[in-house]
Structures are given as structure tokens and as C-alpha cells.
Enzyme design. Structure first.
Site, PDB file in Angstrom:
ATOM      1  N   GLU A 264     -12.354  -0.340  -0.842  1.00  0.00           N
ATOM      2  CA  GLU A 264     -12.484  -1.733  -1.244  1.00  0.00           C
ATOM      3  C   GLU A 264     -12.007  -2.578  -0.062  1.00  0.00           C
ATOM      4  O   GLU A 264     -10.911  -2.339   0.463  1.00  0.00           O
ATOM      5  CB  GLU A 264     -11.603  -2.004  -2.472  1.00  0.00           C
TER       6      GLU A 264
ATOM      7  N   ARG B  75      -3.507  12.453  -4.040  1.00  0.00           N
ATOM      8  CA  ARG B  75      -3.442  11.501  -2.937  1.00  0.00           C
ATOM      9  C   ARG B  75      -2.309  11.876  -1.997  1.00  0.00           C
ATOM     10  O   ARG B  75      -1.400  12.615  -2.363  1.00  0.00           O
ATOM     11  CB  ARG B  75      -3.315  10.070  -3.443  1.00  0.00           C
TER      12      ARG B  75
ATOM     13  N   LYS C 121      -2.183  -0.599  -0.541  1.00  0.00           N
ATOM     14  CA  LYS C 121      -2.602  -1.780   0.220  1.00  0.00           C
ATOM     15  C   LYS C 121      -1.919  -3.040  -0.292  1.00  0.00           C
ATOM     16  O   LYS C 121      -1.601  -3.936   0.478  1.00  0.00           O
ATOM     17  CB  LYS C 121      -4.127  -1.943   0.123  1.00  0.00           C
TER      18      LYS C 121
HETATM   19  P1  ATP Z   1      -4.439   1.604  -2.384  1.00  0.00           P
HETATM   20  O1  ATP Z   1      -3.775   2.215  -3.573  1.00  0.00           O
HETATM   21  O2  ATP Z   1      -3.734   1.854  -1.099  1.00  0.00           O
HETATM   22  O3  ATP Z   1      -4.757   0.165  -2.574  1.00  0.00           O
HETATM   23  P2  ATP Z   1      -7.047   2.296  -3.126  1.00  0.00           P
HETATM   24  O4  ATP Z   1      -7.321   3.594  -3.771  1.00  0.00           O
HETATM   25  O5  ATP Z   1      -7.020   1.093  -4.000  1.00  0.00           O
HETATM   26  O6  ATP Z   1      -5.767   2.417  -2.233  1.00  0.00           O
HETATM   27  P3  ATP Z   1      -9.587   2.132  -1.937  1.00  0.00           P
HETATM   28  O7  ATP Z   1     -10.044   1.211  -0.897  1.00  0.00           O
HETATM   29  O8  ATP Z   1     -10.136   2.005  -3.303  1.00  0.00           O
HETATM   30  O9  ATP Z   1      -8.022   1.998  -1.968  1.00  0.00           O
HETATM   31  O10 ATP Z   1      -9.688   3.638  -1.446  1.00  0.00           O
HETATM   32  C1  ATP Z   1     -10.830   4.216  -0.897  1.00  0.00           C
HETATM   33  C2  ATP Z   1     -10.756   5.695  -1.067  1.00  0.00           C
HETATM   34  O11 ATP Z   1      -9.590   6.214  -0.448  1.00  0.00           O
HETATM   35  C3  ATP Z   1     -10.688   6.063  -2.527  1.00  0.00           C
HETATM   36  O12 ATP Z   1     -11.626   7.110  -2.745  1.00  0.00           O
HETATM   37  C4  ATP Z   1      -9.287   6.543  -2.725  1.00  0.00           C
HETATM   38  O13 ATP Z   1      -9.234   7.561  -3.685  1.00  0.00           O
HETATM   39  C5  ATP Z   1      -8.900   7.057  -1.341  1.00  0.00           C
HETATM   40  N1  ATP Z   1      -7.467   6.936  -1.159  1.00  0.00           N
HETATM   41  C6  ATP Z   1      -6.707   5.825  -1.267  1.00  0.00           C
HETATM   42  N2  ATP Z   1      -5.409   6.097  -1.071  1.00  0.00           N
HETATM   43  C7  ATP Z   1      -5.322   7.429  -0.810  1.00  0.00           C
HETATM   44  C8  ATP Z   1      -4.259   8.336  -0.534  1.00  0.00           C
HETATM   45  N3  ATP Z   1      -2.992   7.917  -0.466  1.00  0.00           N
HETATM   46  N4  ATP Z   1      -4.565   9.634  -0.325  1.00  0.00           N
HETATM   47  C9  ATP Z   1      -5.826  10.062  -0.373  1.00  0.00           C
HETATM   48  N5  ATP Z   1      -6.881   9.267  -0.632  1.00  0.00           N
HETATM   49  C10 ATP Z   1      -6.647   7.969  -0.858  1.00  0.00           C
HETATM   50 MG    MG Z   2      -9.065   1.306  -5.287  1.00  0.00          MG
END
Ligand code: ATP
Ligand code: MG
Length: 563
Positions: free
Chosen positions: A37, A263, A273
Site C-alpha cells: 500500500e 512476518r 509503517k
Molecule cells: P505495515 O504493518 O508495516 O504497515 P503492511 O502489511 O500494512 O505493513 P503493506 O504495504 O500492506 O504493508 O505490505 C505489503 C506486503 O508486505 C504485504 O503482502 C505484507 O504481508 C508484507 N509485509 C508487511 N510487513 C511485513 C513483515 N514484517 N514481514 C513480512 N512481510 C511483510
Molecule cells: Mg497492509
């Protein structure tokens, strides 16, 4: 794609994919996607997902799509799209023509929603967000049906069209999937799939004032792109029934398989984020790319290489259970990489002047020094030597214990690749008593650093010619938080655990002249001090700034510990 070596050992996801290929599922194709995102910069956790998604595609002659999940215009920005794109490329991955945006599918997603309404599988609900939450029930209690659940198809179609046309205010209506308010899985209790948001979108402008929700969008985007394996983190496990419901109900041409993995969590940092954005907005760091941030751009500025991050992701592997990886594992990955590849240079961070009294004042000479102790292919360079040099303040002690193998009155040390010197006199500021200069004599027969008579000289110091050295600023970093899990205690704000001493700026450093041409792509070892790289964002003409990427595992530390 990248030149990365295929991973040899099979984790559970690679095993599933290998099985699918063996059974010719999906006609033997592998199509994955990385779906960020654009609401912030990527962090090291995302790197794990990037390496996995692009990695399995690469290993199986498949493709990995880059898809921006841009369904929330209030938090998303084009600048984040640019930063994310740059970071994934920098990590060494290439999506070819396969760059997509969920917003490209807004028309299709709308049509699918109309289809759900016509099937009696979606309805417009006028409950407020709070009321929806109250109706939803809990893990132990079933939910209550919305009074709007049984609206006719005609009425739903009319209301949904009017939602789209901008007739209603934000929050007044939503479109909900009509599934099961008594489901044991709360995600299945008539989840919201569209909401009203009168907000300008960074790609679609003001074309839309209704936006589809994540689960609905994600499953359909995967299906539209014919993704075969939709790899995501464990928090989506409970959403999988909804993912499957959307695709089964709409009978999309393809039905990707969602597989969850744990994760990445790291010690001494936060990984969301939202929290990283708080650090940026509250000026706890200089920006998303602050070298202390565990963002890809922060790590890049700190001096991490793409290979070190890929190797790190390889090392930690994939699991089905959450865990927290020690920050030391990441630091080791870059140390191992740079230990082999980084040329050695000399720099003095906290200088003290040494005058070599028996070295002629008008004399200067060039000395040869190896660029790498173990790799002769990296060649040698010439460094200037003269009567005045700098050594590290730490490398001198007026009253030193026996095992202090550095400089102190009457003791002899080796200046790396230069000469043996003995300290004869300590000059101090009369008023403050502070040591301002050391007077030493050198052994002219020890050129290159070895004693002519074979006498033992244990200590070897790095140094820079005071006449030739360049002024520089050096920034040393410590971990951003001073506890392993800043998120660990729900009653304490994570920011209270910030390490207030995480940045140490040294302005009076002296570096060898060959570093004048360094660029931020070069990484060097400052002998005995660690690995460093130029920070081109902070450097000014005549005042280069170097960041310490990581310390050395240094035997000198042991000596210091005993002193
Ligand atoms: P955050 O919790 O940091 O805001 P998010 O999951 O909301 O992360 P996205 O931009 O939706 O952020 O993530 C894109 C991809 O990266 C998703 O498929 C998510 O599962 C993966 N991802 C995010 N954080 C991690 C992590 N700590 N370890 C592994 N994969 C991750
Ligand atoms: Mg997300």
C-alpha cells in the site's frame, strides 16, 4: 530479473509450489505479486516478502507482479509509489511490464459489486461505523443482522448507484457482503466492501467517491491478474475464508491460492509503517531514510548492500509461527558482505596530533599499503607520510596497564604500513591539563612497519598525515530503541523506549586523501573502526559526511574491556 542464486533448501511455501508444479496445477505457471500500500516507505519486513515473492517466481521461471494496493486515498501518495518502486529495483528485482495498481481495476471492481447485489449477496447498509461494530458481536457471541440486510435488489442497486454518484455523505452508507452474521469468523459477518470517501485519489483524481475495501479488492485483483500463489503474512489467515468467498461467489476465471507465512520482527525496532511515520512526523528521525530507520531507504543510506539484505532474508527462512530475529543477524549479514568486498582505508575519528621529532620537517614520502588484507587482487595504494600525523585519542593512555598494546609514554607501537614510533613526551594545555600533542621518535630502519632487529612490537595503530588528510564528519549510530521489543508493553508508548543516544556526530575527523572521490555507492572499511559509506544527502563540498554502516567484531574491544 536479479542475479540472485536460487535458494537450495525448500521452505514450506516452496514445497507447496513445487508440488503444484509437479501436478501441473495452473498449467505449470507461477505468478506471484508484491502488493504494497503506498502509504509509507518499505521496511526490512517488506524485504522478506519481496525476496519471497520475486524469489519463487524467479526460481520457477515465473513472474512476479508489482501491484500497488491503492484503495485508501486519505493515506496514500504518489511520492510513496516512487519511493517503493525505487526500493524494490534497488533490492535487485524487476517486474518487467507487470506494474499494476488496484485503482486500475476500480471499474471492474464496481461491476463485480453490482453482480453481488444482483445475486442477493451484497446490500447497502445505513448503520454508522459504531453501530456496525456493535452489531458485529464478539468471538463468543454471534452478531446481529442489520435492519437493512433484506433490502430488495432494486433498492440496493439504486442506492449503490447513488453512492457512486456522490449523493451521500462520507460514512452515511456502505456496501456490505451478505454472508453470515453468526459465523465463528468475525471477518465473515457481513464485511464492508465499499465505503464512501469524498477524497482525491493520486491516480484516479475525483472520478470516484466510493472506494473498495482491502479484502474485497485484494482477492479480485489477484484473480484479475491470474496470480497463482498469493503469499501474505499470518494476520491474513483469518481473512482467507473471505478471500475465497469473494472468488467462489463471483466465479472469477481464476482462483489464486492464498498462503500465509510469519512476518519478520526484529529486535530493537518497530516494523509498522504507521509507527515509522510517527517517528518521521514527530522528528525523532530526520526522515524515512534516516540511517537509523530499518526502512530499505534508511538501510541503503546506512551502507547496506542489496545482496546483504537478500542474504539476510535467505538466512532467516520462512516459518508458520511469529518470532523475533536478533538485530545482530542483520548486522552480521552486512558485515560478512563488506568484510570481503570493502577496500580498507584509514581515518581518524577523534584525532590527537603526533609530532615525530626526528623526522625531517621538510621531508614527505609515499608508502605503499594493501587495499585488502586477504585479497591481493584489490591492489595497493600510496599514502603520504610526514612529520605530523594524527592518531586516535583512544590509542593513547598516559598511565596504561600492561596489556594496553597501544601508545603510552616510553612504549613503542607500529604505525600501520609506516614506521615504529616511541612516545617520548606528552604536551598538555597549561590551563586545562588536556593532552594537546604527543612527541614521538621513529625508527628510520623500520619502514613498512617491521623492526630491523626482529624486536616484538604488538600494537598497530591507524593514522592519517596531518598535512595531507581531509577534514570530514563521521556519524556513528546505535540502535534506535533501547529495549528488544518497543511494542512489548501495551501500556507503554513505543516512543518512550527511543534510545536518545542513537546518533553520535563527530565533526573533527581526518580521513586519508584517497577518500576525496568516494561516492555513496562505495563502501569502505576504516581500519579498526568499522565499515563506512559516504552520505551524499548530508555531504557538502569540502565537508564529506560518512555514516558508519556497522562496527567490526574487533579484538580491540576486548582489550578496552580489561582496562
Ligand atoms: P505495515 O504493518 O508495516 O504497515 P503492511 O502489511 O500494512 O505493513 P503493506 O504495504 O500492506 O504493508 O505490505 C505489503 C506486503 O508486505 C504485504 O503482502 C505484507 O504481508 C508484507 N509485509 C508487511 N510487513 C511485513 C513483515 N514484517 N514481514 C513480512 N512481510 C511483510
Ligand atoms: Mg497492509
Amino acid at each position: 530479473m536479479t542475479t540472485q542464486e536460487p535458494t537450495k533448501s525448500k521452505d514450506f511455501i516452496r514445497a507447496i509450489i513445487a508440488d503444484d508444479l509437479k501436478n501441473n496445477k495452473n498449467d505449470g505457471r507461477v505468478i506471484t505479486r508484491f502488493p504494497p500500500e503506498p502509504n509509507g516507505f518499505l521496511h526490512i519486513g517488506h524485504a522478506k516478502s519481496i525476496c519471497l515473492n520475486f524469489g519463487v517466481a524467479l526460481e520457477n521461471k515465473g513472474v512476479c507482479h508489482m501491484r500497488f494496493d491503492d484503495t485508501n486515498p486519505s493515506k496514500e501518495e504518489a511520492s510513496y509509489v516512487e519511493a517503493i518502486t525505487k526500493d524494490v529495483r534497488w533490492l535487485g528485482f524487476d517486474w518487467g511490464d507487470n506494474l499494476f495498481f488496484a485503482s486500475d481495476y476500480f471499474d471492474k471492481l464496481y461491476d463485480y459489486a453490482v453482480q453481488l447485489i444482483k445475486m442477493g449477496m451484497a446490500y447497502v447498509c445505513n448503520l454508522s461505523a459504531d453501530e456496525i461494530r456493535e452489531h458485529r458481536g464478539t468471538l463468543t457471541e454471534p452478531g446481529k443482522e442489520s435492519p437493512f440486510r433484506n433490502r430488495s435488489v432494486e433498492e440496493n442497486l439504486d442506492l449503490f448507484t447513488r453512492m457512486k454518484n456522490g449523493e451521500f455523505a462520507d460514512g452515511s452508507h456502505v456496501l456490505r457482503a451478505r454472508i453470515d452474521m453468526t459465523s465463528g469468523n468475525i471477518n465473515m459477518r457481513d464485511p464492508v466492501i465499499y465505503r464512501i470517501l469524498h477524497e482525491n485519489h493520486h491516480r484516479t483524481g475525483d472520478s470516484w467517491c466510493i472506494y473498495p475495501m482491502y479484502d474485497y479488492t485484494h482477492s479480485l485483483s489477484d484473480a484479475i491478474e491470474n496470480i497463482t500463489h498469493s503469499l501474505c503474512t499470518l494476520e491474513f489467515e483469518d481473512h482467507r475464508p473471505l478471500y475465497d468467498w469473494v472468488l467462489d461467489t463471483l466465479q472469477t476465471p481464476s482462483h489464486p491460492q492464498q498462503i500465509e507465512f510469519a512476518r519478520l520482527n526484529l529486535t530493537y525496532t518497530v516494523m509498522s509503517k504507521r509507527k515509522l511515520l510517527q517517528l518521521v512526523n514527530d522528528n525523532h528521525v530526520s526522515g524515512w531514510d534516516d540511517p537509523r530507520m530499518l526502512t530499505i531507504s534508511g538501510l541503503r543510506r546506512r551502507g547496506y548492500t542489496p545482496a546483504s539484505i537478500r542474504n539476510f532474508c535467505d538466512t532467516i527462512g520462512l516459518a508458520k509461527r511469529e518470532s523475533r530475529i536478533d538485530m545482530g543477524v542483520l548486522e552480521n549479514a552486512i558485515r560478512n558482505d563488506l568484510n570481503d568486498s570493502a577496500p580498507r582505508r584509514m581515518a581518524v575519528l577523534r584525532p590527537i596530533k603526533v609530532i615525530i621529532t626526528n623526522y625531517p620537517e621538510d621531508q614527505e614520502e609515499m608508502l605503499e599499503i594493501a587495499n585488502h588484507p586477504k585479497n591481493p587482487d584489490m591492489g595497493t595504494r600510496q599514502i603520504s607520510f610526514c612529520r605530523e600525523i594524527y592518531i586516535e585519542q583512544d590509542d593513547f593512555l598516559e598511565e596504561a596497564p600492561k596489556k594496553f598494546f597501544r601508545l603510552s609514554p616510553g612504549r613503542e607501537v607500529r604505525l600501520r604500513a609506516a614506521y615504529l614510533i616511541t612516545c617520548d613526551e606528552v604536551i598538555k594545555d597549561e590551563k586545562t591539563g588536556e593532552i594537546t600533542e604527543l612527541r614521538c621518535s621513529y625508527d628510520p630502519a623500520s619502514r613498512g612497519g617491521s623492526a630491523p632487529d626482529g624486536r616484538k612490537v604488538k600494537g598497530t595503530l591507524h593514522w592519517v598525515s596531518a598535512r595531507h588528510g581531509l577534514a570530514a564528519e563521521v556519524r556513528l549510530y546505535d540502535r534506535l530503541f533501547n529495549v528488544e521489543n518497543p511494542d512489548g508493553d501495551k501500556n507503554t508508548e513505543f516512543k518512550t523506549h527511543l534510545n536518545t543516544a542513537s546518533l553520535d556526530i563527530l565533526t573533527g575527523c581526518c580521513i586519508e586523501p584517497s577518500l576525496a572521490d568516494a561516492t555513496s555507492d562505495d563502501r569502505v572499511q576504516f581500519e579498526r573502526l568499522g565499515f563506512f559509506c559516504l552520505d551524499d544527502k548530508e555531504s557538502r563540498t569540502g565537508r564529506p559526511v560518512f555514516n558508519r554502516t556497522v562496527t567490526l567484531r574487533d579484538s580491540w574491544e576486548k582489550v578496552k574491556g580489561k582496562k
